[in-house]
Design an enzyme around this catalytic site. Structure first.
Site, PDB file in Angstrom:
ATOM      1  N   SER A   1     -50.962 -14.772  -8.248  1.00 14.94           N
ATOM      2  CA  SER A   1     -50.172 -15.366  -8.920  1.00 14.94           C
ATOM      3  C   SER A   1     -50.944 -16.375  -9.710  1.00 14.94           C
ATOM      4  O   SER A   1     -51.619 -17.170  -9.138  1.00 14.94           O
ATOM      5  CB  SER A   1     -48.967 -16.175  -8.196  1.00 14.94           C
ATOM      6  OG  SER A   1     -48.470 -15.149  -7.374  1.00 14.94           O
TER       7      SER A   1
ATOM      8  N   ASP B   1     -48.634 -24.872  -4.365  1.00 14.31           N
ATOM      9  CA  ASP B   1     -48.251 -23.486  -4.670  1.00 14.31           C
ATOM     10  C   ASP B   1     -47.018 -23.041  -5.315  1.00 14.31           C
ATOM     11  O   ASP B   1     -46.442 -21.981  -4.615  1.00 14.31           O
ATOM     12  CB  ASP B   1     -48.706 -22.582  -3.583  1.00 14.31           C
ATOM     13  CG  ASP B   1     -50.153 -22.839  -3.127  1.00 14.31           C
ATOM     14  OD1 ASP B   1     -51.014 -22.930  -4.103  1.00 14.31           O
ATOM     15  OD2 ASP B   1     -50.552 -22.341  -1.907  1.00 14.31           O
TER      16      ASP B   1
ATOM     17  N   ASN C   1     -53.401 -22.962 -11.803  1.00 14.48           N
ATOM     18  CA  ASN C   1     -53.733 -22.512 -10.395  1.00 14.48           C
ATOM     19  C   ASN C   1     -53.629 -21.094 -10.394  1.00 14.48           C
ATOM     20  O   ASN C   1     -52.618 -20.562 -10.668  1.00 14.48           O
ATOM     21  CB  ASN C   1     -53.425 -23.320  -9.199  1.00 14.48           C
ATOM     22  CG  ASN C   1     -53.890 -23.038  -7.910  1.00 14.48           C
ATOM     23  OD1 ASN C   1     -55.192 -23.029  -8.092  1.00 14.48           O
ATOM     24  ND2 ASN C   1     -53.021 -22.684  -6.965  1.00 14.48           N
TER      25      ASN C   1
ATOM     26  N   HIS D   1     -53.568 -18.367  -7.012  1.00 14.63           N
ATOM     27  CA  HIS D   1     -53.278 -18.437  -5.628  1.00 14.63           C
ATOM     28  C   HIS D   1     -53.255 -16.746  -5.340  1.00 14.63           C
ATOM     29  O   HIS D   1     -52.576 -16.108  -5.955  1.00 14.63           O
ATOM     30  CB  HIS D   1     -51.788 -19.128  -5.564  1.00 14.63           C
ATOM     31  CG  HIS D   1     -51.578 -18.977  -3.817  1.00 14.63           C
ATOM     32  ND1 HIS D   1     -52.302 -19.707  -3.185  1.00 14.63           N
ATOM     33  CD2 HIS D   1     -50.661 -18.231  -3.263  1.00 14.63           C
ATOM     34  CE1 HIS D   1     -51.733 -19.573  -1.799  1.00 14.63           C
ATOM     35  NE2 HIS D   1     -50.958 -18.694  -1.927  1.00 14.63           N
TER      36      HIS D   1
ATOM     37  N   ARG E   1     -57.314 -41.419  -1.728  1.00 18.35           N
ATOM     38  CA  ARG E   1     -56.871 -39.933  -2.368  1.00 18.35           C
ATOM     39  C   ARG E   1     -56.971 -40.377  -3.546  1.00 18.35           C
ATOM     40  O   ARG E   1     -57.458 -39.478  -4.553  1.00 18.35           O
ATOM     41  CB  ARG E   1     -55.728 -39.434  -1.803  1.00 18.35           C
ATOM     42  CG  ARG E   1     -55.882 -37.843  -2.027  1.00 18.35           C
ATOM     43  CD  ARG E   1     -54.503 -37.425  -1.399  1.00 18.35           C
ATOM     44  NE  ARG E   1     -54.879 -36.848   0.072  1.00 18.35           N
ATOM     45  CZ  ARG E   1     -54.896 -35.361   0.208  1.00 18.35           C
ATOM     46  NH1 ARG E   1     -55.198 -34.654  -0.787  1.00 18.35           N
ATOM     47  NH2 ARG E   1     -55.400 -35.160   1.501  1.00 18.35           N
TER      48      ARG E   1
ATOM     49  N   ALA F   1     -58.437  -8.250  -9.084  1.00 22.09           N
ATOM     50  CA  ALA F   1     -57.009  -8.361  -9.704  1.00 22.09           C
ATOM     51  C   ALA F   1     -56.902  -9.960 -10.204  1.00 22.09           C
ATOM     52  O   ALA F   1     -56.699 -10.108 -11.552  1.00 22.09           O
ATOM     53  CB  ALA F   1     -55.724  -8.360  -8.931  1.00 22.09           C
ATOM     54  N   GLU F   2     -57.448 -10.767  -9.684  1.00 25.31           N
ATOM     55  CA  GLU F   2     -57.468 -12.209  -9.849  1.00 25.31           C
ATOM     56  C   GLU F   2     -58.233 -12.510 -11.036  1.00 25.31           C
ATOM     57  O   GLU F   2     -58.161 -13.170 -12.088  1.00 25.31           O
ATOM     58  CB  GLU F   2     -57.950 -13.257  -8.851  1.00 25.31           C
ATOM     59  CG  GLU F   2     -57.111 -13.421  -7.533  1.00 25.31           C
ATOM     60  CD  GLU F   2     -57.636 -14.285  -6.564  1.00 25.31           C
ATOM     61  OE1 GLU F   2     -58.171 -15.166  -6.909  1.00 25.31           O
ATOM     62  OE2 GLU F   2     -57.532 -14.023  -5.408  1.00 25.31           O
TER      63      GLU F   2
HETATM   64  C1  GRF Z   1     -59.426 -17.282  -4.675  1.00 28.72           C
HETATM   65  O1  GRF Z   1     -58.870 -16.232  -3.931  1.00 28.72           O
HETATM   66  C2  GRF Z   1     -58.170 -17.910  -5.471  1.00 28.72           C
HETATM   67  O2  GRF Z   1     -56.992 -17.335  -5.547  1.00 28.72           O
HETATM   68  C3  GRF Z   1     -57.906 -19.013  -4.332  1.00 28.72           C
HETATM   69  O3  GRF Z   1     -59.381 -19.328  -3.770  1.00 28.72           O
HETATM   70  C4  GRF Z   1     -60.144 -18.335  -4.046  1.00 28.72           C
HETATM   71  C5  GRF Z   1     -61.147 -18.863  -4.576  1.00 28.72           C
HETATM   72  O4  GRF Z   1     -62.388 -17.752  -4.871  1.00 28.72           O
HETATM   73  N1  GRF Z   1     -57.383 -20.073  -4.902  1.00 28.72           N
HETATM   74  P1  GRF Z   1     -63.423 -18.062  -6.171  1.00 28.72           P
HETATM   75  O5  GRF Z   1     -64.156 -19.336  -5.690  1.00 28.72           O
HETATM   76  O6  GRF Z   1     -63.064 -18.109  -7.583  1.00 28.72           O
HETATM   77  O7  GRF Z   1     -64.478 -16.975  -5.814  1.00 28.72           O
END
Ligand code: GRF
Length: 218
Positions: A140, A149, A111, A113, A69, A177-178
């Site tokens: 988040s 996380d 990141n 999540h 790793r 929302a992301e």
């Molecule tokens: C998203 O839901 C993100 O929050 C999670 O993995 C997913 C990735 O989606 N960590 P994408 O590859 O950005 O479409």
């Protein structure tokens, strides 16, 4: 208005829709970041194509090519250093890093999540939120620390859970929302306005990037 743009790398494992949202944000001359490098740990990651279409160098560093790793982590670190990357965005990157790598990027790696942390760390967040009877879900953006996380939270978006939601209908709403939250948080990071105090993130001279999705029909 044009601003100084910090060099960003985005690490992905799959679809790359958050990468797409970051690419779109960076296209604005007033946005303080430019994506200099995209790295995927899987050659089949669809997001690679998205990066290439946008003219961004996209590399595959396949974790299966490394027996340890830490060797994989080192390869990623070298690629980031080679390109003078200042900040790293994990966007659906499905590998955990060793603590040594995380420490090297502490305060410079974030990141996204798909839950309202600290609830529902890990996988299957939407199914677990529905199963738990939660009325709100969300996403988040947080600094990355060695524990999964768990880093200090930069911003969150709250999304309602409808009574008839399935994990996939909820995922769609949260993803929407992301795509707004991630660029908003990256902007503050690049502007140097985030200060970590213990477990909390303070935003200097401005509003926290938190958002609330008010249109549950998405
Ligand atoms: C998203 O839901 C993100 O929050 C999670 O993995 C997913 C990735 O989606 N960590 P994408 O590859 O950005 O479409």
């Amino acid at each position: 208005m044009s601003v100084r743009k910090e060099a960003i790398a985005v690490l992905i494992s799959g679809r790359g829709s958050n990468l797409g949202a970051l690419i779109d944000a960076c296209a604005d001359a007033a946005f303080p970041a430019r994506i200099k490098l995209v790295i995927a740990n899987k050659p089949e990651a669809a997001g690679l194509e998205r990066a290439r279409e946008a003219g961004i160098p996209a590399r595959v560093i396949d974790h299966r090519d490394f027996s340890e790793r830490a060797e994989f982590d080192n390869a990623i670190h070298e690629a980031l250093e080679q390109d003078d990357i200042r900040y790293v965005c994990l966007a659906g990157f499905m590998r955990l890093f060793e603590p040594q790598f995380v420490d090297r990027w502490r305060g410079r790696m974030i990141n996204i999540h798909p839950s309202l942390l600290p609830a529902f760390k890990g996988l299957d967040t939407h199914a677990r939120a529905i199963e738990a009877g939660a009325r709100f879900a969300g996403c988040s953006v947080h600094f990355v620390v060695p524990e999964m996380d768990s880093g200090a939270i930069i911003g969150q978006s709250v999304v309602p859970i409808a009574p008839d939601d399935t994990p996939s209908s909820l995922a769609k709403r949260v993803l929407h929302a992301e795509h707004a939250l991630y660029p908003a948080c990256l902007k503050l990071l690049c502007e140097g306005r985030l200060k970590i105090k213990g477990r909390r993130v303070l935003v200097e001279g401005g509003e926290a990037p938190d958002q609330q999705l008010t249109n549950p029909t998405i």
